[in-house]
Structure formats: C-alpha cells, structure tokens
Scaffold this motif. Structure first.
Motif, PDB file in Angstrom:
ATOM      1  N   LEU A 128       6.548  -7.008 -20.514  1.00 29.79           N
ATOM      2  CA  LEU A 128       5.760  -7.766 -19.405  1.00 29.79           C
ATOM      3  C   LEU A 128       5.774  -7.028 -18.548  1.00 29.79           C
ATOM      4  O   LEU A 128       4.648  -7.462 -17.594  1.00 29.79           O
ATOM      5  N   ARG A 129       6.207  -5.539 -18.130  1.00 30.93           N
ATOM      6  CA  ARG A 129       6.483  -4.778 -17.146  1.00 30.93           C
ATOM      7  C   ARG A 129       4.686  -4.348 -17.288  1.00 30.93           C
ATOM      8  O   ARG A 129       4.172  -4.840 -16.096  1.00 30.93           O
ATOM      9  N   ASP A 130       4.290  -3.665 -18.811  1.00 33.49           N
ATOM     10  CA  ASP A 130       3.161  -3.437 -19.038  1.00 33.49           C
ATOM     11  C   ASP A 130       2.128  -3.988 -18.985  1.00 33.49           C
ATOM     12  O   ASP A 130       0.951  -4.038 -19.856  1.00 33.49           O
ATOM     13  N   VAL A 131       1.668  -5.412 -19.274  1.00 32.98           N
ATOM     14  CA  VAL A 131       0.800  -6.224 -19.178  1.00 32.98           C
ATOM     15  C   VAL A 131      -0.547  -5.609 -19.177  1.00 32.98           C
ATOM     16  O   VAL A 131      -1.345  -5.086 -20.039  1.00 32.98           O
ATOM     17  N   GLY A 132      -0.810  -5.900 -17.279  1.00 30.04           N
ATOM     18  CA  GLY A 132      -2.061  -5.143 -17.047  1.00 30.04           C
ATOM     19  C   GLY A 132      -2.351  -3.455 -17.689  1.00 30.04           C
ATOM     20  O   GLY A 132      -3.632  -3.678 -18.505  1.00 30.04           O
ATOM     21  N   GLU A 133      -0.983  -3.099 -17.681  1.00 31.80           N
ATOM     22  CA  GLU A 133      -1.472  -1.321 -18.246  1.00 31.80           C
ATOM     23  C   GLU A 133      -2.048  -1.422 -19.916  1.00 31.80           C
ATOM     24  O   GLU A 133      -2.790  -0.922 -20.587  1.00 31.80           O
ATOM     25  N   ASN A 171       7.645 -10.149  -7.862  1.00 31.85           N
ATOM     26  CA  ASN A 171       6.146 -10.159  -7.518  1.00 31.85           C
ATOM     27  C   ASN A 171       5.166 -11.216  -7.613  1.00 31.85           C
ATOM     28  O   ASN A 171       4.159 -11.368  -7.699  1.00 31.85           O
ATOM     29  N   ASP A 172       5.704 -12.241  -8.140  1.00 36.09           N
ATOM     30  CA  ASP A 172       5.455 -13.976  -8.019  1.00 36.09           C
ATOM     31  C   ASP A 172       4.496 -13.234  -9.412  1.00 36.09           C
ATOM     32  O   ASP A 172       3.386 -14.075  -9.624  1.00 36.09           O
ATOM     33  N   TYR A 173       4.718 -12.735 -10.441  1.00 35.49           N
ATOM     34  CA  TYR A 173       4.310 -12.623 -12.061  1.00 35.49           C
ATOM     35  C   TYR A 173       2.817 -11.687 -11.976  1.00 35.49           C
ATOM     36  O   TYR A 173       2.290 -11.420 -13.181  1.00 35.49           O
ATOM     37  N   ARG A 182       0.638  -4.629 -10.132  1.00 36.79           N
ATOM     38  CA  ARG A 182       1.323  -3.977  -9.366  1.00 36.79           C
ATOM     39  C   ARG A 182       2.777  -4.228 -10.412  1.00 36.79           C
ATOM     40  O   ARG A 182       2.717  -4.305 -11.363  1.00 36.79           O
ATOM     41  N   ARG A 183       2.941  -2.788 -10.257  1.00 35.51           N
ATOM     42  CA  ARG A 183       3.974  -2.632 -11.836  1.00 35.51           C
ATOM     43  C   ARG A 183       5.642  -2.773 -11.280  1.00 35.51           C
ATOM     44  O   ARG A 183       6.410  -1.769  -9.904  1.00 35.51           O
TER      45      ARG A 183
END
Ligand SMILES: CC(C)=CCC/C(C)=C/CC/C(C)=C/CC/C(C)=C/[C@@H]1[C@@H](COP(=O)(O)OP(=O)(O)O)[C@]1(C)CC/C=C(\C)CC/C=C(\C)CCC=C(C)C
Ligand SMILES: [Mn+2]
Length: 299
Positions: free
Chosen positions: A180-185, A268-270, A275-276
C-alpha cells in the motif's frame, strides 16, 4: 584419527564469527531500527537473525537490486541450489557460512527459504494479481516465510499451529503494508500488486491507477485494503507474547512501527502516488515504552 576437510563449523570459530559479523554489517546498513532491536536478544539468537536477514536481503536484491536486469529463472534456480548446499553443510560464501552455523544452533527448516525464492520467481514472471488469494500466496512467500524463519529462533518452545499462523500473519501484514505504501513506486516498475478484482469491485480502473487519480472510489478502495492489512496485524498480535522473552520487545516494536504506516497513509489522504508514508524517528521512539509494556502484559 584422520582429519577430514572442510572442518565442521564448530571447529572454525573464527571463520564463523567473521561470517556473522558480515551479516551484522548488512543488517545494520539496511535496517537500522530493526538492528538495534536485535541487540536486545541473546547473542546466539541475534547472530542467527542477522544471518537470516542477510540471506533474505540478498534474495530480494536478486529481483529488486541493481543487478536485477540480469536475473533470470536460471539465476533463481542456481540460488536455490546454493541454498540446498548450505543446508547440507556446504556453504558457498561467508553469508552462507553464517546461515549454516545458524542451522546448527536453531531448528531452521529449509522450506520457508525455498518458498521465499518461489516468491521472487513470481516477481520475475508476474506483474498483475487478479485476486486477493493470488496476492496472499505472494505475500506468504516473500514475507510470511520470514515469520517462520524467525520463529525457529525466537519461539519459546515447540510452537503451536496458532503461533506459526501468527508469525506468518505478521509477515503478510508487513508485506500488505509495504504494497500500500509503495503503490506509486511499484507502478514506475510496471507492477500492480492491488488485486484487479478489488479495483473492479470499487469501480476504480487500472488507467486511473496509472494516472494516480485520487477520487472517492480510490479512497474507499484504500480504506478496504488498509482494514485488511490491519486484520493481519490483529491476527499476529496474540502470538508475540508466545515468543521467548528477549524477542518480545523488538517484535512488538516492529509490529507497532509497521502498523503506524497505515495510519500515515490515511493521514496523507491516501496519496501513495506522490508521497511516501513513513514513521519518523521520534514516532518510532514514542512506541518503545508502549511496546515494552505489551511485551510484559500482552495485547
Ligand atoms: C508469533 C509471531 C508474531 C512471531 C513473529 C515472527 C516475526 C519476527 C516476523 C517478522 C516478519 C517480518 C519482519 C517480515 C518481513 C516482511 C517484509 C517486509 C518482506 C520484504 C519482502 C519484499 O518486499 P519488497 O520488495 O516489496 O520490499 P522492499 O522495497 O525491497 O523493502 C522483503 C524485502 C523480503 C526480505 C525480508 C527481509 C530483508 C526482512 C528479514 C527480517 C528478518 C529476518 C527479521 C525479522 C525479525 C523481527 C524482529 C521483525
Ligand atoms: Mn524488494
């Protein structure tokens, strides 16, 4: 009496001490807070945990590290052969020597190690997960296995099935949180771990995901994913106080720090695209007394 070579590890204390020191260096370099936690454990246990950490880290680096472009299924097959040799008493390098020495001191089973390599195979061959069942298998392989490996060292006695389940649940909880934290990465690397069936159920498209769209559907989807990850932490928690006394504080600390990342994602509003989510050092330190209290009094 004839002496046969190579000498058993018991007769090579200097080589083994040096091997453990290398694993300690890797652990301290990659996972500072966790490393400090291991210092609370008895020396034999902490050394074995460093050896496992170094092996896990090297395994992960094969598909995620700087050399990952040259990793193939054959590389992973060779890595598994090297693992089999280590467990059979023929370590190939200094890190494997430490792992072999750990197998002589603790009842480590080889299967979770093989399973972790199977998880790396999934990373090599698969970049989408259709269902949560598929993702859960992946999470067991790359992270639940760490729970089982650790249990052989930190377990207090013959561990019950319930404790083994709790150990696996902690690994899965950590990995779901990582995802969940690394979705963007992960998107940058062409990987989507969120189950496609969940996206569909929440009416959020892969295209929106690729564009980092944060809308009502995304927030609802993320709330659901976060609650699912939390439920694994909840399953794991009663197992922690079944561990040997010196492992409870570090494991509670790790559990609480990791779980806090989920709160940060909410804070962080999801937005896991630009943002990490992380827990600051003061935030981590703030958990220490609470984790200590729990290591005496439980959940
Ligand atoms: C009964 C009970 C509750 C027992 C506790 C058992 C226990 C100590 C479980 C620990 C579980 C744990 C820390 C799992 C690690 C999960 C994890 C984060 C796996 C990562 C996989 C790949 O992820 P990804 O590539 O997405 O992530 P990166 O961006 O690369 O970070 C891993 C990286 C696999 C490799 C795992 C490690 C290097 C961690 C190994 C940790 C240990 C050996 C020690 C665990 C001990 C404590 C005290 C937490
Ligand atoms: Mn990785």
């Amino acid at each position: 009496m004839a002496v046969t070579f190579p000498l058993p590890v018991e007769l090579q204390p200097d080589a083994v001490a040096q091997a453990y020191a290398e694993c300690e260096r890797v652990t301290a370099a990659y996972a500072k807070t966790f490393y400090l936690g291991t210092l609370l454990m008895a020396p034999a246990k902490r050394r074995a945990v460093w050896a496992i950490y170094a092996w896990c880290r090297r395994t992960d680096e094969l598909v995620d590290g700087p050399q990952c472009d040259s990793t193939s299924l054959e590389t992973l097959q060779d890595w598994e052969t090297q693992l089999e040799k280590t467990f059979a008493g023929h370590p190939q390098d200094v890190y494997d020597l430490a792992l072999y020495a750990a197998t002589r001191n603790f009842p480590l089973e080889i299967q979770p190690f093989r399973d972790m390599i199977a998880g790396q195979r999934m990373d090599l061959c698969q970049c989408r997960y259709e269902t949560f069942a598929e993702l859960e298998t992946y999470c067991y392989r790359v992270a639940g296995t760490v729970g089982l490996m650790s249990l052989a060292i930190m377990g207090a006695r013959q561990d019950s099935l319930a404790v083994r389940r709790a150990a696996v649940a902690l690994g899965v909880a950590n990995q779901l949180t990582n995802i969940l934290r690394d979705v963007g990465e992960d998107l940058q690397r062409g990987r989507i771990y969120l189950p496609i069936a969940d996206l569909t159920a929440y009416s959020y498209t892969v295209n929106e995901l690729k564009n980092g769209v944060i809308n009502g559907a995304w927030r609802r989807l993320m709330r659901f994913q976060i609650e699912r990850a939390r439920s694994y932490f909840t399953q794991a928690a009663p197992g922690v106080n079944e561990l040997c006394g010196d492992a409870r504080w570090p494991v509670w600390t790790a559990l609480m720090n990791y779980r806090r990342i989920l709160d940060q994602i909410e804070g962080n509003d999801y937005d896991v695209f630009s943002r990490r989510a992380y827990v600051s050092l003061p935030g981590k330190l703030a958990h220490l007394p609470w984790a200590l209290w729990r290591s005496y009094w439980g959940v």
